[in-house]
Design a protein around this motif. Structure first.
Motif, mmCIF file in Angstrom:
data_model
loop_
_atom_site.group_PDB
_atom_site.id
_atom_site.type_symbol
_atom_site.label_atom_id
_atom_site.label_comp_id
_atom_site.label_asym_id
_atom_site.label_seq_id
_atom_site.Cartn_x
_atom_site.Cartn_y
_atom_site.Cartn_z
ATOM 1 N N THR A 173 0.927 -1.160 -0.025
ATOM 2 C CA THR A 173 0.093 -0.102 -0.025
ATOM 3 C C THR A 173 0.853 1.151 -0.047
ATOM 4 O O THR A 173 2.199 1.123 0.207
ATOM 5 C CB THR A 173 -0.981 -0.040 1.204
ATOM 6 N N HIS A 174 0.066 2.329 -0.222
ATOM 7 C CA HIS A 174 1.052 3.919 -0.272
ATOM 8 C C HIS A 174 1.720 3.821 1.169
ATOM 9 O O HIS A 174 2.969 4.448 1.219
ATOM 10 C CB HIS A 174 0.151 4.804 -0.502
ATOM 11 N N LEU A 175 1.028 3.497 2.210
ATOM 12 C CA LEU A 175 1.682 3.807 3.579
ATOM 13 C C LEU A 175 2.811 2.803 4.175
ATOM 14 O O LEU A 175 3.556 2.971 4.809
ATOM 15 C CB LEU A 175 0.561 3.759 4.461
ATOM 16 N N ARG A 176 2.403 1.529 3.947
ATOM 17 C CA ARG A 176 3.291 0.321 4.240
ATOM 18 C C ARG A 176 3.257 -1.050 3.392
ATOM 19 O O ARG A 176 2.227 -0.943 2.795
ATOM 20 C CB ARG A 176 3.059 0.274 5.762
ATOM 21 N N MET A 177 4.060 -1.991 3.829
ATOM 22 C CA MET A 177 3.747 -3.326 3.203
ATOM 23 C C MET A 177 3.537 -4.234 4.333
ATOM 24 O O MET A 177 4.000 -4.140 5.595
ATOM 25 C CB MET A 177 5.176 -3.699 2.883
ATOM 26 N N TYR A 178 2.505 -5.135 4.239
ATOM 27 C CA TYR A 178 2.226 -6.131 5.024
ATOM 28 C C TYR A 178 2.679 -7.643 4.756
ATOM 29 O O TYR A 178 2.686 -7.939 3.463
ATOM 30 C CB TYR A 178 0.700 -6.271 5.105
ATOM 31 N N GLU A 179 3.203 -8.380 5.657
ATOM 32 C CA GLU A 179 3.714 -9.425 5.301
ATOM 33 C C GLU A 179 2.567 -10.889 5.729
ATOM 34 O O GLU A 179 1.921 -10.485 6.702
ATOM 35 C CB GLU A 179 4.977 -9.732 6.097
ATOM 36 N N SER A 180 2.276 -11.542 4.861
ATOM 37 C CA SER A 180 1.260 -12.670 5.298
ATOM 38 C C SER A 180 2.020 -14.167 4.906
ATOM 39 O O SER A 180 2.644 -14.146 3.778
ATOM 40 C CB SER A 180 0.101 -12.422 4.361
ATOM 41 N N ILE A 212 2.542 1.069 -17.907
ATOM 42 C CA ILE A 212 2.645 -0.162 -18.223
ATOM 43 C C ILE A 212 3.853 -0.160 -19.208
ATOM 44 O O ILE A 212 3.892 0.477 -20.053
ATOM 45 C CB ILE A 212 1.811 -1.385 -18.670
ATOM 46 N N LYS A 213 5.181 -0.752 -18.968
ATOM 47 C CA LYS A 213 6.268 -0.688 -19.957
ATOM 48 C C LYS A 213 6.736 -1.946 -19.873
ATOM 49 O O LYS A 213 6.771 -2.617 -19.198
ATOM 50 C CB LYS A 213 7.337 0.549 -19.234
ATOM 51 N N PRO A 214 7.355 -2.042 -21.317
ATOM 52 C CA PRO A 214 7.861 -3.620 -21.526
ATOM 53 C C PRO A 214 9.305 -3.557 -20.733
ATOM 54 O O PRO A 214 10.046 -2.732 -20.499
ATOM 55 C CB PRO A 214 8.244 -3.459 -23.017
ATOM 56 N N SER A 215 9.613 -4.922 -20.302
ATOM 57 C CA SER A 215 10.882 -5.139 -19.605
ATOM 58 C C SER A 215 11.381 -6.605 -19.762
ATOM 59 O O SER A 215 10.729 -7.266 -19.170
ATOM 60 C CB SER A 215 10.898 -4.876 -18.034
ATOM 61 N N GLY A 216 12.167 -6.679 -20.876
ATOM 62 C CA GLY A 216 12.594 -8.149 -21.409
ATOM 63 C C GLY A 216 11.491 -8.641 -21.795
ATOM 64 O O GLY A 216 10.657 -8.460 -22.710
ATOM 65 N N GLU A 217 11.065 -10.035 -21.108
ATOM 66 C CA GLU A 217 9.980 -10.994 -21.590
ATOM 67 C C GLU A 217 8.827 -10.757 -20.844
ATOM 68 O O GLU A 217 7.953 -11.467 -21.047
ATOM 69 C CB GLU A 217 10.641 -12.349 -21.391
ATOM 70 N N THR A 218 8.733 -9.476 -20.168
ATOM 71 C CA THR A 218 7.671 -9.299 -19.246
ATOM 72 C C THR A 218 7.225 -7.797 -19.307
ATOM 73 O O THR A 218 7.817 -7.168 -20.173
ATOM 74 C CB THR A 218 8.034 -9.651 -17.622
ATOM 75 N N TYR A 219 6.589 -7.326 -18.580
ATOM 76 C CA TYR A 219 6.062 -6.074 -18.627
ATOM 77 C C TYR A 219 6.079 -5.411 -17.291
ATOM 78 O O TYR A 219 5.535 -6.093 -16.125
ATOM 79 C CB TYR A 219 4.468 -5.755 -19.072
ATOM 80 N N MET A 220 6.687 -4.153 -17.019
ATOM 81 C CA MET A 220 6.395 -3.717 -15.395
ATOM 82 C C MET A 220 5.208 -2.581 -15.301
ATOM 83 O O MET A 220 5.039 -2.017 -16.333
ATOM 84 C CB MET A 220 7.919 -2.705 -15.302
ATOM 85 N N VAL A 221 4.650 -2.946 -14.226
ATOM 86 C CA VAL A 221 3.381 -1.994 -14.063
ATOM 87 C C VAL A 221 3.805 -0.974 -12.761
ATOM 88 O O VAL A 221 4.537 -1.182 -11.813
ATOM 89 C CB VAL A 221 2.315 -2.790 -13.474
ATOM 90 N N HIS A 222 3.537 0.023 -13.147
ATOM 91 C CA HIS A 222 3.939 1.383 -12.261
ATOM 92 C C HIS A 222 2.736 1.886 -11.555
ATOM 93 O O HIS A 222 1.524 2.035 -12.258
ATOM 94 C CB HIS A 222 4.808 2.380 -12.956
ATOM 95 N N PHE A 223 2.800 2.269 -10.334
ATOM 96 C CA PHE A 223 1.634 2.889 -9.815
ATOM 97 C C PHE A 223 1.947 4.505 -9.562
ATOM 98 O O PHE A 223 3.281 4.654 -9.119
ATOM 99 C CB PHE A 223 1.382 2.172 -8.436
ATOM 100 N N GLN A 224 1.023 5.252 -9.264
ATOM 101 C CA GLN A 224 1.215 6.479 -8.960
ATOM 102 C C GLN A 224 1.944 6.868 -7.473
ATOM 103 O O GLN A 224 1.218 6.347 -6.647
ATOM 104 C CB GLN A 224 -0.136 7.285 -9.005
ATOM 105 N N ASP A 225 3.084 7.620 -7.389
ATOM 106 C CA ASP A 225 3.764 7.923 -6.278
ATOM 107 C C ASP A 225 4.024 6.630 -5.317
ATOM 108 O O ASP A 225 3.890 6.752 -4.096
ATOM 109 C CB ASP A 225 2.595 8.687 -5.566
ATOM 110 N N TYR A 226 4.429 5.573 -6.309
ATOM 111 C CA TYR A 226 4.882 4.334 -5.519
ATOM 112 C C TYR A 226 6.052 3.952 -6.464
ATOM 113 O O TYR A 226 6.016 3.642 -7.543
ATOM 114 C CB TYR A 226 3.837 3.177 -5.391
#
Length: 254
Positions: A173-180, A212-226
Motif C-alpha cells: 500500500t502507499h503507507l506500508r507493506m504487510y507480510e502474510s 505499463i512498460k515492457p521489460s525483457g520478456e515481461t511488462y513492468m506495472v507502475h503505480f502513482q507515487d509508488y
C-alpha cells in the motif's frame, strides 16, 4: 477469451500422443506443455499458467489428484479434465471441481465435448468477474491480513498489489507493506474483482495502474507515487487489456 492454453499430464507416452493428436483437430487450443508426473505438472502450471489441464490420476512421484490440489493453491481458477483408465476416482475428482472425467480409451468426440464445456466455464467465469467489477457497491471492503503476530484489516482500495516472495506474500500500500504467510491463491479468493492475477507472483489492483512498460520478456506495472513496480507476464498482457476493455463496455447503473 476463446483460446485455451492446455497442459497434458500422463506418464504413458501413447496416451499423451493420442490426446495431442486430438487437440490438433480442435480449434482455438494451444498445447503449452506435456509432463509425465505430478511434480512436473506443478512446475509446468507455475511456468505456463494454463487455463486447462488434461491429466491422468496414477502417475509417478505425485498422483494427479494430489498434484492438482497443489496447483489450485497457486492458480485457483485452473480447470481440469481427468483422463484415466480407472473409474473409481470420479467422486474425488468432482470434489475438486473437475470439468469432466473421461475413462480411457479416449474418443475424439468425448474429449471435444469435455474441452468445449471447459471453454464455456472459463468464459462464464471471466464474464462474472467483469460484471462484478462494475456492479460492486461503495461499501468499504477490507482485506484481512494474517501475519505471525497480528491481524490487519486493510481497505482493498488501498492495496496497490500483492507480491509473492519465497513462501511469503507481501501486500503493498502507499503507507506500508504487510507480510502474510498465506498464498496468493488464498488471498485472491478474498479480493474483489478490481484485482487481476498478472503473473504467478503478482496480484494487481487495476484501479491503481499508472503505466505499463515492457521489460525483457515481461511488462513492468507502475503505480502513482509508488517506487516499486509489479509485473505482468507476457501471456497475461492481452487478457488483462481485454479484461479492462470489457469493463469499459459494460453499462453503469445510475
Amino acid at each position: 477469451m476463446d483460446e485455451l492454453k492446455i497442459v497434458i499430464a500422463d506418464d504413458d507416452e501413447l496416451s499423451r500422443r493420442i490426446v495431442r493428436r486430438f487437440l490438433e483437430t480442435i480449434p482455438n487450443t494451444t498445447l503449452v506443455g506435456e509432463v509425465t508426473n505430478g511434480e512436473e505438472l506443478m512446475e509446468q502450471v507455475l511456468v505456463e499458467e494454463p487455463n486447462l489441464v488434461l491429466l491422468d490420476i496414477t502417475m509417478p512421484k505425485l498422483s494427479g489428484l494430489d498434484a492438482i490440489r497443489e496447483c489450485l493453491k497457486v492458480l485457483p481458477q485452473l480447470k481440469m479434465i481427468f483422463i484415466t483408465g480407472h473409474d473409481q476416482y470420479a467422486a474425488e475428482a468432482f470434489n475438486l471441481s473437475a470439468v469432466d472425467y473421461v475413462v480411457k480409451p479416449v474418443e475424439r468426440q468425448r474429449l471435444f465435448v469435455a474441452i468445449e464445456k471447459a471453454r464455456q466455464l472459463i468464459k462464464a467465469q471471466q464474464e462474472d468477474r467483469w460484471k462484478e467489477f462494475y456492479n460492486r457497491n461503495d461499501i468499504i471492503k477490507k482485506l484481512i491480513i494474517r501475519s505471525e503476530r497480528s491481524i490487519y484489516f486493510v481497505p482493498m482500495k488501498e492495496v496497490l498489489f500483492i507480491e509473492k516472495i519465497g513462501r511469503k506474500s507481501w501486500i503493498h500500500t502507499h503507507l506500508r507493506m504487510y507480510e502474510s504467510n498465506e498464498t496468493l491463491g488464498t488471498l485472491f479468493k478474498r479480493l474483489d474483482s478490481t484485482f487481476f492475477q498478472s503473473h504467478r507472483s503478482f496480484l494487481i489492483n487495476l484501479e491503481h495502474i499508472h503505466s505499463i512498460k515492457p521489460s525483457g520478456e515481461t511488462y513492468m506495472v507502475h503505480f502513482q507515487d509508488y517506487e516499486k513496480p509489479a509485473f505482468i507476464s507476457k501471456s497475461k498482457m492481452n487478457l488483462m487489456l481485454e479484461f479492462i476493455e470489457q469493463h469499459a463496455q459494460l453499462p453503469r447503473e445510475d
